[in-house]
Design a protein around this motif. Structure first.
Motif, mmCIF file in Angstrom:
data_model
loop_
_atom_site.group_PDB
_atom_site.id
_atom_site.type_symbol
_atom_site.label_atom_id
_atom_site.label_comp_id
_atom_site.label_asym_id
_atom_site.label_seq_id
_atom_site.Cartn_x
_atom_site.Cartn_y
_atom_site.Cartn_z
ATOM 1 N N GLN A 1 1.943 -17.464 17.327
ATOM 2 C CA GLN A 1 2.308 -18.444 18.352
ATOM 3 C C GLN A 1 1.889 -17.988 19.742
ATOM 4 O O GLN A 1 2.628 -18.111 20.711
ATOM 5 C CB GLN A 1 3.823 -18.721 18.328
ATOM 6 N N ASN A 2 0.696 -17.458 19.827
ATOM 7 C CA ASN A 2 0.174 -17.038 21.118
ATOM 8 C C ASN A 2 -0.834 -18.078 21.592
ATOM 9 O O ASN A 2 -1.842 -18.301 20.932
ATOM 10 C CB ASN A 2 -0.499 -15.668 21.007
ATOM 11 N N THR B 1 -11.054 -17.645 16.861
ATOM 12 C CA THR B 1 -9.859 -18.432 17.135
ATOM 13 C C THR B 1 -8.918 -18.468 15.947
ATOM 14 O O THR B 1 -9.310 -18.798 14.833
ATOM 15 C CB THR B 1 -10.237 -19.882 17.502
ATOM 16 N N PHE B 2 -7.677 -18.087 16.183
ATOM 17 C CA PHE B 2 -6.552 -18.429 15.320
ATOM 18 C C PHE B 2 -5.300 -18.324 16.165
ATOM 19 O O PHE B 2 -5.317 -17.724 17.252
ATOM 20 C CB PHE B 2 -6.475 -17.536 14.067
ATOM 21 N N THR B 3 -4.206 -18.895 15.711
ATOM 22 C CA THR B 3 -2.974 -18.902 16.507
ATOM 23 C C THR B 3 -1.794 -18.270 15.799
ATOM 24 O O THR B 3 -0.844 -17.865 16.460
ATOM 25 C CB THR B 3 -2.587 -20.338 16.894
ATOM 26 N N ASN B 4 -1.823 -18.168 14.484
ATOM 27 C CA ASN B 4 -0.669 -17.690 13.732
ATOM 28 C C ASN B 4 -1.038 -16.474 12.895
ATOM 29 O O ASN B 4 -1.133 -16.539 11.675
ATOM 30 C CB ASN B 4 -0.111 -18.803 12.826
ATOM 31 N N GLY B 5 -1.254 -15.351 13.555
ATOM 32 C CA GLY B 5 -1.602 -14.133 12.843
ATOM 33 C C GLY B 5 -0.393 -13.506 12.179
ATOM 34 O O GLY B 5 0.663 -13.359 12.794
ATOM 35 N N VAL B 6 -0.546 -13.115 10.923
ATOM 36 C CA VAL B 6 0.560 -12.518 10.167
ATOM 37 C C VAL B 6 0.201 -11.117 9.692
ATOM 38 O O VAL B 6 0.949 -10.164 9.913
ATOM 39 C CB VAL B 6 0.945 -13.402 8.966
ATOM 40 N N GLY B 7 -0.923 -10.963 9.005
ATOM 41 C CA GLY B 7 -1.287 -9.682 8.422
ATOM 42 C C GLY B 7 -2.597 -9.163 8.987
ATOM 43 O O GLY B 7 -3.463 -9.927 9.433
#
Length: 484
Positions: free
Chosen positions: A324-325, A353-359
């Motif tokens: 969520q950045n 580009t991505f917005t929801n990084g998890v791993g």
């Protein structure tokens, strides 16, 4: 040290350049398959072909297995997809959160366990040796699992399992027949929410202790004594802060050969302190809080991080992935050698580009000896990035012959094998240079002398080796020194 004019023509005078260290390469993975809720990513050679395959845990989605062709191109094999445990729940797969590997059946290949949070099955699958996985018959009791650690607790050479839960953590002892017995008395009573379990020998007694990431409050250290764990949280700094931890990352950031702790934090609950934390080890497994002096202010909902010496200056830098950045969901920080970090994101990454990084995971996916990166993302496709040698200012394409260096990475000695020169019947000179073009080691090899070169005096980093025989024929190779 003297500098070779010949070699200086091949490389720039600095390891830094305008090129980014990591270049997006999403055409190398089946991107559309990753448009799931990716929760964790790991790599292992599951088909015994000498390269690293990629395994991804999906939340309420099927888990993914991408096979590497040896050059960093990945594909799914429809014959070797992970099977589904519960085909009657209305969605593919379980609520998989974390991944671990071990040879549970002791047949010489890696098996896989996925732990699940909000569905009933933890999944342990055994490998046929070629990357075809099937479920074992044993069913683990259901729990809200977010983390898993594998270690041999009873010294029988079979891997045991700890599942970190919301509530009491579970310990499973391997019965050596793909069944397990629950022995929760090996773990203290707890009601917290475990988010991560990292194994490390903190007290220098030869067994693995655990740093436990907790989702609300502070974190825990569990000291292992003959396979039974005791909390010793006096080893952690008392910050007085409520942390919502997602991952624990371990690495020696200040060069004292002791593991330090980076804590990735979020604030989904609304009352947690969002700043990530850095704890330095005093050498005896006790930690002090160096966040204010060693980290920049950083409020970005970090879900995962890794230490990686991406600039090859012999210290561990830091890479994070964030959730969520609105600006950037990936960041990098250069280490000054003492564990003080400065943000370097624009220099290290080609924009993507991505917005929801998890791993976040690093490995050498394309077998070029350099570390690559994989970002697993939530509700959007994943990203793979390859290390760019151009960032080091290196051009080693002008030699007459490229040989093979092994082992690579190396710590004590290497051998350069060349097709046309460098055999036991030929006298030759051997020169090793760092990425600045400095001659750091040289050797004259006589007939019948070993082709092995001792490199124990070299620091961690990238090096180039050139051999030239008495007829003027040259051969070169590239290798990494890694003594960690």
């Amino acid at each position: 040290m003297k500098k070779s004019i010949f070699f200086a023509l091949m490389i720039s005078c600095s390891i830094y350049s305008q090129s980014a260290y990591f270049i997006p390469a999403n055409s190398n993975i089946p991107v559309s398959a990753t448009s799931i809720n990716s929760m964790d990513v790991e790599s292992a050679d599951v088909d015994a072909d000498g390269d690293l395959d990629i395994i991804i845990a999906g939340e309420y989605s099927r888990n993914l297995l991408f096979f590497n062709d040896g050059t960093g191109f990945f594909s799914e094999d429809p014959v070797r997809l992970f099977p589904e445990k519960n085909v009657n729940d209305g969605f593919p797969g379980e609520d998989s959160e974390d991944i671990a590997f071990a040879d549970f059946d002791q047949d010489g290949d890696l098996d896989i366990i996925f732990v699940s949070e909000d569905t009933i099955y933890h999944e342990l699958l055994v490998n046929d040796g070629n990357g075809l996985f099937t479920f074992i018959g044993y069913e683990f009791p259901a729990s809200n699992g977010n983390a898993v650690a594998i270690l041999d607790l009873n010294n029988d050479d079979f891997p045991d399992i700890i599942i970190g839960n919301t509530g009491q953590n579970d310990v499973y002892i391997n019965n050596q027949d793909l069944t397990f017995i629950q022995e929760n008395n090996r773990w203290p009573a707890n009601t917290e929410g475990t988010q991560d379990l990292k194994l490390v020998d903190l007290d220098h007694d030869g067994d693995l202790d655990i740093v436990e990431g907790i989702d609300q409050g502070s974190n825990n250290i569990l000291i292992n004594n003959a396979g039974f764990f005791t909390e010793e949280n006096n080893r952690l700094p008392n910050t007085g802060l409520t942390l919502e931890t997602r991952k624990i990352t371990l690495g020696d950031v200040n060069g004292d050969d002791e593991p330090d702790i980076f804590v990735s934090t979020v604030n989904f609950i609304g009352t947690a302190h969002l700043q990530n934390r850095l704890y330095l080890n005093d050498g005896n497994g006790f930690f002090s809080d160096a966040t204010d002096t060693h980290l920049p202010v950083y409020f970005r909902f970090t879900l995962d991080a890794l230490f990686l010496d991406y600039d090859f200056d012999d210290d561990l830098d830091l890479i994070t992935t964030d959730f969520q950045n609105p600006v950037l969901s990936y960041h990098s920080f250069a280490n000054d050698g003492s564990g003080i970090f400065t943000e370097t994101t624009s220099d290290v990454f080609d924009p993507f580009t991505f917005t929801n990084g998890v791993g976040l995971h690093t490995a050498d996916f394309n077998n070029d000896t350099y570390p690559d990166l994989y970002f697993s993302n939530f509700q959007e496709t994943d990203d793979i990035l390859f290390f760019s040698e151009d960032a080091l200012g290196v051009n080693d394409t002008n030699y007459e012959d490229r040989g093979m260096v092994y082992p690579n990475p190396a710590s004590s000695s290497i051998t350069l094998m060349c097709k046309d020169i460098g055999n036991e019947q030929t006298e030759s000179s051997i020169s090793i240079y760092d990425v600045l073009g400095n001659l750091v080691l040289e050797k004259n090899r006589t007939v019948d002398e070993s082709q092995s070169v001792e490199i124990g005096s070299l620091s961690n980093g990238v090096y180039f080796i050139i051999t030239k025989n008495n007829e003027g024929m040259k051969c070169h190779g590239k290798f990494i020194v890694d003594k960690r």
